[in-house]
Design an enzyme around this catalytic site. Structure first.
Site, PDB file in Angstrom:
ATOM      1  N   GLY A 152       0.876  -1.358   0.011  1.00  0.00           N
ATOM      2  CA  GLY A 152      -0.020  -0.029  -0.129  1.00  0.00           C
ATOM      3  C   GLY A 152       0.809   1.415   0.006  1.00  0.00           C
ATOM      4  N   CYS A 153       0.238   2.417  -0.447  1.00  0.00           N
ATOM      5  CA  CYS A 153       0.972   3.409  -0.697  1.00  0.00           C
ATOM      6  C   CYS A 153       1.672   4.047   0.831  1.00  0.00           C
ATOM      7  CB  CYS A 153       0.265   4.574  -1.385  1.00  0.00           C
ATOM      8  SG  CYS A 153      -1.362   4.953  -0.821  1.00  0.00           S
TER       9      CYS A 153
END
Length: 353
Positions: A152-153
């Site tokens: 995930g970012c």
């Protein structure tokens, strides 16, 4: 030159669009498949302004993804987690290697999926096979992986900020606090009142407080680096801009550790990482310096004022759609195929002004 057939399923979302642009210019890739119900039948060139063979490629419908993907050696899934979970077992069984940009295979703990993703995981046997695709920390499993769980970012930025300090044993065992702020593209391309221009402009707010789905991912990643459970609090904020993530991490140095040692730990850990830059000061870490690129900028400072002895602050910045999604997926693709890690990524650039 032989080119490898690659597909992007879910190619009309922000991450899918970013991946299309990057792979269209990748010298070792033949982008053979892009799927999208929204843009079905339209040419890539018309939607994205890409020229050449990729521009002539037409978007196939999502329900044909599993069938058409068999023509590809590797497929990027830029799809919601439940869609990825449905597609991955069949793709792996068909011999297609997968880079999943969703959260469907990031977490090892099955109990975390109902709590944070609102579904029960239906392919637990694949969780053990999935390599967590954060090359700067877990490079060794990526080249041979059939399935890569793209991080995930927020998890990428948070992990890269403090992992070297944890690995070096420079932080005490108290809680870490991550304050993170992202542009609106982090929420995907779906429309909602909360993300409309009039609601977001000139505003700044926290969201999903103490229940964000990236929390268990950050905890899992840091535990893997530190060799112990790492208590943490993660708070996400929505910035009134399109893209970029800035993380500020707060911890405490263990007794006797110094700011110089903390900076040296970052520099040593990332010395051979082409996309990591250690700045001289947290003040030098900015979104403008990384947006549009696959870079992550980090920096550390420790309290010298005496107001909070032992306090250490680390900042990190990435582009949520590049290093936080599509760029990191291409970085993982390069490693999976045995190519130079920077292919297709080294010429990406920000826009100033």
């Amino acid at each position: 030159m032989h080119k490898t057939a690659i597909g992007i399923i879910g190619a009309s979302g922000y991450s899918g669009v970013e991946a299309t642009h990057i792979l269209a210019a990748h010298e070792k890739v033949e982008l053979r498949l892009v799927t999208s119900d929204r843009w079905q039948g339209e040419a890539v060139g018309r939607r994205l302004g890409i020229m050449g063979p990729v521009g002539q490629l037409k978007y196939a419908p999502q329900d044909k993804s599993a069938e058409l993907a068999r023509e590809c050696e590797v497929v990027l899934l830029a799809t919601p987690a439940e869609t990825s979970l449905h597609l991955v077992p069949g793709l792996i069984a068909a011999g297609v290697r997968v880079i999943d940009l969703s959260g469907s295979f990031r977490l090892r703990n099955l109990a975390s999926y109902p709590a944070f993703y609102n579904f029960t995981h239906s392919a637990p046997e694949l969780l053990e096979q999935a390599a967590y695709g954060l090359p700067e920390l877990f490079r060794e499993r990526i080249p041979s992986a059939k399935l890569v769980a793209n991080p995930g970012c927020y998890a990428t930025a948070c992990a890269l900020s403090v992992a070297p300090l944890l690995k070096a044993g420079l932080l005490d065992e108290g809680s870490l606090i991550f304050d993170a702020a992202s542009g609106t593209t982090g929420a995907g391309r779906k429309g909602s009142e909360d993300l409309s221009f009039s609601e977001v402009d000139e505003d700044f707010r926290a969201y999903r407080v103490l229940r964000h789905q990236h929390t268990p991912e950050i905890a899992q990643t840091l535990a893997g680096v530190a060799g112990r459970t790492v208590p943490l609090t993660f708070t996400a904020h929505l910035l009134p801009l399109k893209r970029g993530i800035l993380v500020t991490a707060y911890g405490r140095l263990r007794a006797g550790a110094t700011a110089a040692e903390a900076r040296a730990a970052l520099e040593q850990a990332y010395a051979s990482c082409p996309f990591l830059t250690v700045e001289a000061s947290p003040d030098a870490v900015s979104l403008k310096g990384v947006v549009g690129t696959n870079r992550c900028a980090v920096a550390v400072a420790a309290d010298t004022t005496g107001y909070d002895p032992g306090r250490v602050v680390v900042t990190a910045a990435i582009d949520n759609l590049v290093k936080g999604a599509a760029g990191q997926a291409v970085q993982n693709l390069n490693l999976m195929m045995g190519w130079e890690e920077t292919l297709g990524l080294s010429t990406l650039r920000g826009f100033n002004p």
